[in-house]
Design a protein around this motif. Sequence first.
Motif, mmCIF file in Angstrom:
data_model
loop_
_atom_site.group_PDB
_atom_site.id
_atom_site.type_symbol
_atom_site.label_atom_id
_atom_site.label_comp_id
_atom_site.label_asym_id
_atom_site.label_seq_id
_atom_site.Cartn_x
_atom_site.Cartn_y
_atom_site.Cartn_z
ATOM 1 N N LEU A 254 0.833 -1.212 0.000
ATOM 2 C CA LEU A 254 0.000 0.000 0.000
ATOM 3 C C LEU A 254 0.869 1.264 0.000
ATOM 4 N N LEU A 255 2.033 1.192 0.655
ATOM 5 C CA LEU A 255 2.968 2.317 0.605
ATOM 6 C C LEU A 255 3.435 2.569 -0.828
ATOM 7 N N MET A 256 3.741 1.496 -1.548
ATOM 8 C CA MET A 256 4.175 1.638 -2.942
ATOM 9 C C MET A 256 3.049 2.179 -3.822
ATOM 10 N N LEU A 257 1.829 1.752 -3.513
ATOM 11 C CA LEU A 257 0.672 2.152 -4.318
ATOM 12 C C LEU A 257 0.301 3.610 -4.095
ATOM 13 N N THR A 258 0.463 4.098 -2.866
ATOM 14 C CA THR A 258 0.028 5.452 -2.507
ATOM 15 C C THR A 258 1.201 6.427 -2.381
ATOM 16 N N PHE A 261 1.026 10.223 -2.923
ATOM 17 C CA PHE A 261 0.273 11.065 -1.996
ATOM 18 C C PHE A 261 1.099 11.518 -0.793
ATOM 19 N N TYR A 262 2.148 10.758 -0.455
ATOM 20 C CA TYR A 262 2.951 11.152 0.697
ATOM 21 C C TYR A 262 4.409 11.435 0.322
ATOM 22 N N ALA A 263 4.703 11.516 -0.978
ATOM 23 C CA ALA A 263 6.080 11.720 -1.442
ATOM 24 C C ALA A 263 6.682 13.006 -0.882
ATOM 25 N N ASP A 264 5.902 14.089 -0.882
ATOM 26 C CA ASP A 264 6.422 15.369 -0.392
ATOM 27 C C ASP A 264 6.813 15.290 1.078
ATOM 28 N N GLU A 265 5.998 14.600 1.879
ATOM 29 C CA GLU A 265 6.309 14.465 3.310
ATOM 30 C C GLU A 265 7.572 13.649 3.508
ATOM 31 N N LEU A 266 7.743 12.584 2.718
ATOM 32 C CA LEU A 266 8.940 11.751 2.837
ATOM 33 C C LEU A 266 10.180 12.533 2.417
ATOM 34 N N ILE A 267 10.060 13.327 1.362
ATOM 35 C CA ILE A 267 11.193 14.141 0.908
ATOM 36 C C ILE A 267 11.568 15.172 1.966
ATOM 37 N N ARG A 268 10.563 15.780 2.608
ATOM 38 C CA ARG A 268 10.846 16.747 3.679
ATOM 39 C C ARG A 268 11.532 16.061 4.863
ATOM 40 N N PHE A 269 11.097 14.829 5.165
ATOM 41 C CA PHE A 269 11.733 14.067 6.253
ATOM 42 C C PHE A 269 13.182 13.763 5.913
ATOM 43 N N ILE A 270 13.453 13.389 4.659
ATOM 44 C CA ILE A 270 14.824 13.101 4.237
ATOM 45 C C ILE A 270 15.670 14.375 4.283
#
Length: 275
Positions: A254-258, A261-270
């Motif tokens: 489900l993480l791969m599928l969605t 929708f959360y890519a920006d948050e993950l990039i900000r975390f990185i």
Amino acid sequence: IIFSFGIILILSGIAFKLSAAPFHMWTPDVYEGSPSSVTTILVTLPKLAALTVLINLLFKPFIGQVEVWQPIIIIISVLSMAVGSISALKQENLKRLFAFSTIANIGYVLIGLACVNEDAVQSSLLYIFVYTFGALGVFSFIMMLRRDDTQLVNISDISGMSKLNPILSLFIAILLLSMAGIPPFGGFFAKLYIFSAAIESDLLFLAISGVIFSVVSAYYYLKIIKAIYLDEVVEDIASNLDKKQYLIIAFTSLLMLTFIFYADELIRFINFIYI
């Protein structure tokens, strides 16, 4: 000269830990011979740790020696993509196949480091995060493959699985398509960021190499999906599913599928952990 030789030795040691070619010889045998639970650990946390160490070394104490280490990273990256993708084509053992897949994916990760800029490094971190979650789901699936207390590790063992467990088969197909870089799954966007960073850094040949070997690697991922959906059922392997592993597979797919929708948050975390 001595300092440059020292950098080469350090890079060789970390490349060995990352399973990057030509220091990858141990990886297929160890992945195949280890219990699946141990292999799952080997393919996730140590890779993240080793990459973090490599980034901190190259972009802090060794940033003034770019002319020494950049060509080495480029060579290791291309070799890893080539060796991993091509060697995996003939594998029928799932654990050996994903060992070579790991080698190839480390090659994609190193493209970002070869670009020698902050955005590209963040793309590498994004890629290793996405790949780690995907690998966690896939190896959790391999851990579930048992019949009469015997571990099943061959592609032929999962023939026709979609007819016995369509939901699990769908989750695995999502993970495999993501690893192959097929849109709209997470792996596609992770590779897109990496290849875009290479093009922007005038390393077009690295981006082209990455695309070529991505196409090659799609074959063996699709071969597994073909076995699951198109081959005839060999024997029921889905009767005693471990619920915890099933949840991990469902969560990671489900993480791969969605991802979009959360890519920006993950990039900000990185960005936060990188800074």
